[in-house]
Design a protein around this motif. Structure first.
Motif, PDB file in Angstrom:
ATOM      1  N   PRO A   1      12.915   9.758  -5.970  1.00  0.00           N
ATOM      2  CA  PRO A   1      12.400   8.960  -6.991  1.00  0.00           C
ATOM      3  C   PRO A   1      13.805   9.290  -7.684  1.00  0.00           C
ATOM      4  O   PRO A   1      14.143   8.833  -8.940  1.00  0.00           O
ATOM      5  CB  PRO A   1      11.335  10.286  -7.717  1.00  0.00           C
TER       6      PRO A   1
ATOM      7  N   GLN B   1      14.435   3.625  -9.098  1.00  0.00           N
ATOM      8  CA  GLN B   1      14.118   2.485  -9.245  1.00  0.00           C
ATOM      9  C   GLN B   1      13.160   1.806  -8.110  1.00  0.00           C
ATOM     10  O   GLN B   1      12.898   1.017  -8.291  1.00  0.00           O
ATOM     11  CB  GLN B   1      15.485   2.182  -8.342  1.00  0.00           C
TER      12      GLN B   1
ATOM     13  N   ASN C   1       8.097  18.391  -7.148  1.00  0.00           N
ATOM     14  CA  ASN C   1       8.395  17.592  -8.705  1.00  0.00           C
ATOM     15  C   ASN C   1       7.507  18.429  -8.977  1.00  0.00           C
ATOM     16  O   ASN C   1       6.021  18.656  -8.320  1.00  0.00           O
ATOM     17  CB  ASN C   1       8.300  15.951  -8.182  1.00  0.00           C
TER      18      ASN C   1
ATOM     19  N   SER D   1      11.060  -0.615 -10.047  1.00  0.00           N
ATOM     20  CA  SER D   1      11.735  -1.614 -10.208  1.00  0.00           C
ATOM     21  C   SER D   1      12.048  -3.020  -9.328  1.00  0.00           C
ATOM     22  O   SER D   1      11.542  -4.032  -9.020  1.00  0.00           O
ATOM     23  CB  SER D   1      13.214  -1.718 -10.864  1.00  0.00           C
TER      24      SER D   1
ATOM     25  N   VAL E   1       5.580  -4.890   1.127  1.00  0.00           N
ATOM     26  CA  VAL E   1       6.687  -5.231  -0.467  1.00  0.00           C
ATOM     27  C   VAL E   1       6.458  -3.688  -0.775  1.00  0.00           C
ATOM     28  O   VAL E   1       5.029  -2.661  -0.765  1.00  0.00           O
ATOM     29  CB  VAL E   1       5.805  -5.983  -1.531  1.00  0.00           C
ATOM     30  N   GLY E   2       7.868  -3.372  -2.006  1.00  0.00           N
ATOM     31  CA  GLY E   2       7.153  -2.493  -2.458  1.00  0.00           C
ATOM     32  C   GLY E   2       7.640  -0.677  -1.412  1.00  0.00           C
ATOM     33  O   GLY E   2       8.361  -0.989  -0.944  1.00  0.00           O
ATOM     34  N   ASP E   3       7.176   0.262  -1.577  1.00  0.00           N
ATOM     35  CA  ASP E   3       7.016   1.491  -1.481  1.00  0.00           C
ATOM     36  C   ASP E   3       7.010   1.189   0.208  1.00  0.00           C
ATOM     37  O   ASP E   3       7.682   1.900   1.277  1.00  0.00           O
ATOM     38  CB  ASP E   3       6.914   2.354  -1.992  1.00  0.00           C
TER      39      ASP E   3
ATOM     40  N   VAL F   1      -0.582   1.595   5.971  1.00  0.00           N
ATOM     41  CA  VAL F   1      -1.488   2.068   6.620  1.00  0.00           C
ATOM     42  C   VAL F   1      -0.637   0.606   7.908  1.00  0.00           C
ATOM     43  O   VAL F   1      -0.774   0.128   8.784  1.00  0.00           O
ATOM     44  CB  VAL F   1      -2.924   1.614   6.716  1.00  0.00           C
TER      45      VAL F   1
ATOM     46  N   ASP G   1       0.856  -1.222   0.239  1.00  0.00           N
ATOM     47  CA  ASP G   1       0.465   0.099  -0.163  1.00  0.00           C
ATOM     48  C   ASP G   1       0.737   1.430   0.059  1.00  0.00           C
ATOM     49  O   ASP G   1       0.389   2.458   0.604  1.00  0.00           O
ATOM     50  CB  ASP G   1      -0.960   0.217   1.295  1.00  0.00           C
TER      51      ASP G   1
HETATM   52  C1  FAD Z   1       8.221  11.461  -9.000  1.00  0.00           C
HETATM   53  C2  FAD Z   1       8.261  10.069  -9.156  1.00  0.00           C
HETATM   54  C3  FAD Z   1       9.190   9.428  -9.435  1.00  0.00           C
HETATM   55  C4  FAD Z   1       9.630   8.031  -9.732  1.00  0.00           C
HETATM   56  N1  FAD Z   1      10.190   7.487 -11.082  1.00  0.00           N
HETATM   57  C5  FAD Z   1      10.607   6.681 -11.192  1.00  0.00           C
HETATM   58  C6  FAD Z   1      11.304   6.098 -12.427  1.00  0.00           C
HETATM   59  O1  FAD Z   1      11.672   6.198 -12.940  1.00  0.00           O
HETATM   60  N2  FAD Z   1      11.012   4.310 -11.729  1.00  0.00           N
HETATM   61  C7  FAD Z   1      11.140   3.551 -11.226  1.00  0.00           C
HETATM   62  O2  FAD Z   1      11.697   2.515 -11.044  1.00  0.00           O
HETATM   63  N3  FAD Z   1      10.905   3.925  -9.954  1.00  0.00           N
HETATM   64  C8  FAD Z   1       9.792   6.220 -10.362  1.00  0.00           C
HETATM   65  N4  FAD Z   1       9.021   5.618  -9.202  1.00  0.00           N
HETATM   66  C9  FAD Z   1       9.098   4.979  -7.832  1.00  0.00           C
HETATM   67  C10 FAD Z   1       8.023   4.331  -8.011  1.00  0.00           C
HETATM   68  O3  FAD Z   1       6.490   5.366  -8.822  1.00  0.00           O
HETATM   69  C11 FAD Z   1       7.710   3.255  -6.737  1.00  0.00           C
HETATM   70  O4  FAD Z   1       8.352   2.810  -6.321  1.00  0.00           O
HETATM   71  C12 FAD Z   1       6.039   2.274  -6.892  1.00  0.00           C
HETATM   72  O5  FAD Z   1       4.916   2.550  -7.544  1.00  0.00           O
HETATM   73  C13 FAD Z   1       5.820   1.337  -5.219  1.00  0.00           C
HETATM   74  O6  FAD Z   1       4.864   0.923  -6.320  1.00  0.00           O
HETATM   75  P1  FAD Z   1       4.250   0.012  -4.686  1.00  0.00           P
HETATM   76  O7  FAD Z   1       3.694  -0.995  -6.062  1.00  0.00           O
HETATM   77  O8  FAD Z   1       5.079  -0.445  -4.014  1.00  0.00           O
HETATM   78  O9  FAD Z   1       2.791   1.374  -4.453  1.00  0.00           O
HETATM   79  P2  FAD Z   1       2.744   2.641  -5.262  1.00  0.00           P
HETATM   80  O10 FAD Z   1       2.762   2.477  -6.604  1.00  0.00           O
HETATM   81  O11 FAD Z   1       2.288   3.576  -4.254  1.00  0.00           O
HETATM   82  O12 FAD Z   1       0.634   1.617  -5.349  1.00  0.00           O
HETATM   83  C14 FAD Z   1       0.127   1.379  -3.617  1.00  0.00           C
HETATM   84  C15 FAD Z   1      -1.058   1.000  -3.900  1.00  0.00           C
HETATM   85  O13 FAD Z   1      -1.566   0.836  -3.112  1.00  0.00           O
HETATM   86  C16 FAD Z   1      -2.482   1.757  -2.566  1.00  0.00           C
HETATM   87  N5  FAD Z   1      -3.324   1.922  -1.568  1.00  0.00           N
HETATM   88  C17 FAD Z   1      -3.323   2.511  -0.190  1.00  0.00           C
HETATM   89  N6  FAD Z   1      -3.382   2.364   0.875  1.00  0.00           N
HETATM   90  C18 FAD Z   1      -4.771   1.657   0.314  1.00  0.00           C
HETATM   91  C19 FAD Z   1      -4.997   1.041   1.467  1.00  0.00           C
HETATM   92  N7  FAD Z   1      -5.477   1.568   2.923  1.00  0.00           N
HETATM   93  N8  FAD Z   1      -6.753   0.771   1.151  1.00  0.00           N
HETATM   94  C20 FAD Z   1      -6.124   0.306  -0.653  1.00  0.00           C
HETATM   95  N9  FAD Z   1      -5.220   0.416  -1.297  1.00  0.00           N
HETATM   96  C21 FAD Z   1      -4.347   1.184  -0.364  1.00  0.00           C
HETATM   97  C22 FAD Z   1      -2.259   2.865  -3.582  1.00  0.00           C
HETATM   98  O14 FAD Z   1      -3.788   3.713  -3.986  1.00  0.00           O
HETATM   99  C23 FAD Z   1      -1.862   2.465  -4.989  1.00  0.00           C
HETATM  100  O15 FAD Z   1      -2.352   2.247  -5.903  1.00  0.00           O
HETATM  101  C24 FAD Z   1       8.758   7.265  -8.910  1.00  0.00           C
HETATM  102  C25 FAD Z   1       8.198   7.642  -7.594  1.00  0.00           C
HETATM  103  C26 FAD Z   1       8.201   9.277  -8.070  1.00  0.00           C
HETATM  104  C27 FAD Z   1       7.590   9.847  -6.827  1.00  0.00           C
END
Ligand code: FAD
Length: 247
Positions: free
Chosen positions: A147, A151, A28, A154, A138-140, A9, A4
């Motif tokens: 940014p 990465q 940004n 990825s 997992v992930g972020d 959360v 998430d």
């Molecule tokens: C400006 C910018 C540039 C970037 N450039 C790059 C790049 O060039 N290359 C690269 O690899 N990465 C890049 N990134 C990073 C990349 O966007 C993130 O690392 C990636 O999106 C993380 O994926 P994730 O699935 O972990 O989280 P997210 O993509 O944030 O997805 C989390 C999801 O969970 C949902 N969520 C949150 N809370 C809840 C809840 N309580 N209930 C249900 N759903 C929920 C959200 O709505 C969202 O859809 C960039 C980020 C930014 C901000």
């Protein structure tokens, strides 16, 4: 599974004392400039340290230019205040940041109908607990990277593969999560550190900027001499799905 994102959360359900996202020192903003025809090769990313602001742009085959900028701000701004800045004021502030730069930033700004409102940029300090019981991050949610590393997505995809492999090979979720964390934590935390390092040049003050501009061309040439690439450990990472995941 807590996939998430940076405001997770689930992270606080696993550990209510988990750290909060950390401001990286710049904002940004971005836009699509129409009909600019800069004569650049489509699909090639240009990243430029301007005098006061970092600027990135890439050409679309139809001549449009997709761009972003990272206006530096020492103190973390209130996102609501940023969102309330009128579009014409924001455009004027951006123009001012690029007024002395020999890059197509001003042309891009002037040819963009709608520039995104500035938004605040974060990464995550080390998150001590990635899992508890049958819950895992997992992930972020576990390791958001600035940014400036390019990465984060990825790493999230790599996580999915490594976690899937661990759950395939270990019937006890806690053991699988431990295997997953052991495989992933060193790599992702190194990249979070690298992301902050990459971003530090974007927030240099007047003296730091002079030093940066004097040393960076030489340093880049030295680092990438021949087929050397000090970042190969980031790009060339491979995960073998057929390998058995063990604790
Ligand atoms: C400006 C910018 C540039 C970037 N450039 C790059 C790049 O060039 N290359 C690269 O690899 N990465 C890049 N990134 C990073 C990349 O966007 C993130 O690392 C990636 O999106 C993380 O994926 P994730 O699935 O972990 O989280 P997210 O993509 O944030 O997805 C989390 C999801 O969970 C949902 N969520 C949150 N809370 C809840 C809840 N309580 N209930 C249900 N759903 C929920 C959200 O709505 C969202 O859809 C960039 C980020 C930014 C901000």
């Amino acid at each position: 599974m807590g996939a998430d994102g940076i405001r997770s959360v689930v992270r606080t359900l696993i550990d209510p004392t988990a750290p909060r996202p950390r401001y990286v020192g710049f904002l940004n903003t971005a836009g699509y400039a129409r009909g600019l025809n800069l004569g650049i090769e489509p699909g090639v990313n240009h990243l430029v340290f301007g005098k006061r602001c970092f600027f990135g742009y890439v050409g679309h085959p139809n001549g449009d230019v997709w761009w972003f900028a990272n206006p530096p701000r020492r103190e973390e701004p209130d996102p609501a205040e940023l969102a309330a800045v009128p579009a014409d004021v924001w455009r004027a502030q951006l123009r001012e940041l690029f007024r002395d730069d020999d890059v197509p930033a001003l042309a891009a700004i002037d040819n963009t109908e709608q520039i995104t409102t500035g938004w605040v940029t974060y990464d995550m300090p080390s998150v001590p607990a990635w899992h508890r019981g049958r819950t895992v991050l997992v992930g972020d949610a576990a390791h958001a990277v600035s940014p400036s590393a390019g990465q984060g997505a990825s790493l999230a995809i790599e996580d999915a593969v490594v976690l899937g492999r661990a759950l395939r090979d270990q019937s006890d979720p806690a053991a699988a999560f431990g295997t997953f964390e052991a495989a992933r934590r060193p790599r992702v935390e190194q990249i979070v550190t690298q992301g902050r390092r990459n971003g530090s040049g974007k927030t240099a003050g007047p003296i730091g900027r002079v030093l940066r501009d004097a040393t960076m061309p030489l340093a880049m040439k030295a680092m990438f001499r021949g087929d050397r690439d000090p970042f190969r450990w980031i790009w060339d990472h491979r995960t073998d799905w057929d390998e058995t995941a063990t604790t």
